[in-house]
Design a protein around this motif. Structure first.
Motif, mmCIF file in Angstrom:
data_model
loop_
_atom_site.group_PDB
_atom_site.id
_atom_site.type_symbol
_atom_site.label_atom_id
_atom_site.label_comp_id
_atom_site.label_asym_id
_atom_site.label_seq_id
_atom_site.Cartn_x
_atom_site.Cartn_y
_atom_site.Cartn_z
ATOM 1 N N PHE A 46 0.763 -1.309 -0.277
ATOM 2 C CA PHE A 46 -0.065 0.844 0.259
ATOM 3 C C PHE A 46 0.864 1.199 -0.018
ATOM 4 C CE2 PHE A 46 -2.204 2.953 2.834
ATOM 5 C CZ PHE A 46 -3.827 3.308 1.575
ATOM 6 N N LEU A 47 1.946 1.368 1.205
ATOM 7 C CA LEU A 47 2.483 2.434 0.801
ATOM 8 C C LEU A 47 3.626 2.560 -0.638
ATOM 9 C CD1 LEU A 47 4.748 2.231 4.475
ATOM 10 C CD2 LEU A 47 2.747 2.987 3.682
ATOM 11 N N VAL A 48 3.606 1.640 -1.452
ATOM 12 C CA VAL A 48 4.051 1.881 -2.287
ATOM 13 C C VAL A 48 3.409 2.644 -2.925
ATOM 14 C CG1 VAL A 48 5.547 0.259 -5.029
ATOM 15 C CG2 VAL A 48 5.959 -0.192 -2.487
ATOM 16 N N LEU A 49 2.530 2.173 -3.116
ATOM 17 C CA LEU A 49 1.272 2.408 -4.641
ATOM 18 C C LEU A 49 1.353 3.942 -4.106
ATOM 19 C CD1 LEU A 49 -1.261 1.690 -5.925
ATOM 20 C CD2 LEU A 49 -2.833 1.191 -4.395
ATOM 21 N N VAL A 50 1.273 3.915 -2.688
ATOM 22 C CA VAL A 50 0.837 5.857 -2.057
ATOM 23 C C VAL A 50 1.859 6.480 -2.706
ATOM 24 C CG1 VAL A 50 0.999 7.286 -0.595
ATOM 25 C CG2 VAL A 50 -0.674 4.794 -0.409
ATOM 26 N N LEU A 51 3.127 5.913 -2.761
ATOM 27 C CA LEU A 51 4.445 7.116 -3.067
ATOM 28 C C LEU A 51 4.263 6.741 -5.357
ATOM 29 C CD1 LEU A 51 7.096 4.698 -1.551
ATOM 30 C CD2 LEU A 51 5.991 7.439 -1.033
ATOM 31 N N ALA A 54 1.268 9.312 -5.834
ATOM 32 C CA ALA A 54 2.224 10.831 -5.337
ATOM 33 C C ALA A 54 3.291 11.176 -6.120
ATOM 34 C CB ALA A 54 2.618 10.758 -3.693
ATOM 35 N N ALA A 55 3.793 10.556 -6.728
ATOM 36 C CA ALA A 55 5.034 11.059 -7.641
ATOM 37 C C ALA A 55 4.053 11.415 -9.326
ATOM 38 C CB ALA A 55 5.872 10.002 -7.835
ATOM 39 N N ALA A 56 3.479 10.679 -9.407
ATOM 40 C CA ALA A 56 2.660 11.219 -10.981
ATOM 41 C C ALA A 56 2.037 12.418 -10.737
ATOM 42 C CB ALA A 56 1.706 9.516 -11.055
ATOM 43 N N THR A 57 0.852 12.618 -9.481
ATOM 44 C CA THR A 57 0.236 13.521 -9.306
ATOM 45 C C THR A 57 0.969 14.361 -9.227
ATOM 46 O OG1 THR A 57 -1.186 12.039 -8.182
ATOM 47 C CG2 THR A 57 -1.395 14.329 -7.927
ATOM 48 N N ILE A 307 -3.864 -3.734 -8.190
ATOM 49 C CA ILE A 307 -4.488 -2.003 -7.931
ATOM 50 C C ILE A 307 -2.691 -1.390 -8.538
ATOM 51 C CG2 ILE A 307 -4.923 -0.370 -6.990
ATOM 52 C CD1 ILE A 307 -6.806 -1.326 -5.824
ATOM 53 N N LEU A 308 -1.773 -2.246 -8.213
ATOM 54 C CA LEU A 308 -0.444 -0.788 -8.060
ATOM 55 C C LEU A 308 -0.217 -1.409 -9.177
ATOM 56 C CD1 LEU A 308 2.598 0.179 -7.125
ATOM 57 C CD2 LEU A 308 2.654 -2.696 -6.325
#
Length: 359
Positions: A46-51, A54-57, A307-308
């Motif tokens: 989940f943390l990797v997904l958030v990163l 976040a990077a793409a955003t 999802i990732l």
């Protein structure tokens, strides 16, 4: 409730250890859920997904902060979520189902034909027909694996080509178009409830039900025991063959549901539907922390892995990463997940041996 995983070259589980796998934990449920979430590999995923998001955003704010982007971020993985849920159950039993992409194609084309040949057929009936058809195809896999005792990799690789050949023969060059299907069915691919796409909600409910069954029901715990050590599970008295067949039936059912969802999502169906998606399903499960050798992992992790994977496919081009390195990132995630699983398994095996020596 720990997911103990013992490999063939390691000490076999005793009946007492199998019983601990099968019986639900007696810890307070709130504490159990807290420990499961905080200390799990799923949290890392989940943390990797958030990163990644976040990077793409940061690079392109519209990646997340727009109505269509948020919708697509949830809608696109819905098909892979269903396949990953079924695949996770099969892999937990120390098997694999490579036929899910072909099952998806058959049921997607069946969905279109039902609407073409039976105008006015209720949408619910079509969903049930797709699930039932997928279950029959999964049953074929399960019977061949469970009764003939042929490795699942060989069986499902064969049925992958057989089922794909069937849909190629059935569909030929024909294609089901959006105009052949009712508007009410196609609208499922665009409708949202409280901002969440309907197809994503369907997939989320399925993942939740399957995950709860594996986590809290004795039948689900038996699947972990079978995957951890099939021989010990037989000695304990578990219905190994029946459980393995049921796992393949569930995988086929969810692949059938994914075929119906595919038709609603894209509106057109051809013989090439779902080509190669079976490998994405396996990758999602492995990245999600389900041990490829069986016996550990969760459907929640497989869902996060799905999802990732889809998010990486959308985010890395935005970050300017070439296509080769996009594939390399996915490959690196798979290798890292397998290495981590082996390390954790070796550690658990050492603890098991130490506990036996102390007792």
């Amino acid at each position: 409730m720990s997911d103990v995983t013992i490999r063939p070259d390691e000490p076999h589980l005793s009946t007492a250890e199998v019983e601990r796998l099968v019986e639900p934990s007696r810890q307070p449920r709130a504490l159990l859920w807290f420990n499961t979430i905080v200390r799990s590999r799923e949290m890392s995923i989940f943390l990797v997904l958030v990163l990644v998001v976040a990077a793409a955003t940061i690079k392109t704010p519209s990646f997340l902060f727009s109505a269509n982007s948020w919708r697509d971020l949830l809608l696109t993985p819905s098909i892979l979520l269903l396949l990953a849920a079924g695949q996770a159950v099969v892999i937990i039993t120390r098997n694999v189902d490579l036929s899910v992409g072909s099952v998806l194609a058959l049921t997607a084309y069946l969905t279109g034909r039902l609407f073409v040949d039976n105008p006015g057929i209720p949408i619910v009936v079509v969903f049930l027909a797709g699930i039932a058809f997928g279950a029959v195809l999964g049953l074929v896999n399960g019977l061949l694996v469970g009764l003939a005792k042929v490795p699942a990799l060989v069986i499902t690789l064969g049925t992958l080509y057989i089922y794909r050949g069937l849909v190629l023969s059935w569909a030929g060059s024909d294609r089901i178009n959006a105009s052949d299907m009712p508007e009410g069915f196609l609208s499922l691919g665009t409708k949202s409830v409280l901002g969440f796409p309907v197809l994503f909600l369907i997939a989320a409910v399925v993942v939740g039900v399957v995950g709860y069954y594996l986590h809290s029901h004795r039948g689900g715990r038996e699947l972990y025991a079978i995957g951890s050590d099939p021989d010990a599970a037989v000695l304990y008295g578990l219905q190994v063959r029946r459980r393995v067949i049921a796992a393949f039936v569930l995988s086929g059912s969810l692949a059938g549901l994914a075929g119906v969802v595919y038709a609603a999502r894209y509106g057109t169906v051809s013989a090439g539907a779902g080509a190669g998606i079976e490998l994405e399903a396996v990758a999602a499960v492995v990245i999600g922390g389900v041990a490829i050798f069986g016996g550990s992992g969760t459907v929640w992790g497989a869902a996060l892995g799905a999802i990732l994977l889809v998010t990486i496919d959308r985010a890395l081009p935005i970050l300017g990463i070439p296509d080769f390195w996009q594939r390399a990132v996915v490959g690196g995630l798979i290798l890292s997940a397998i290495v981590l699983d082996r390390v954790l398994s070796a550690r658990q095996a050492r603890k098991l041996v130490e506990a036996r020596e102390e007792s």
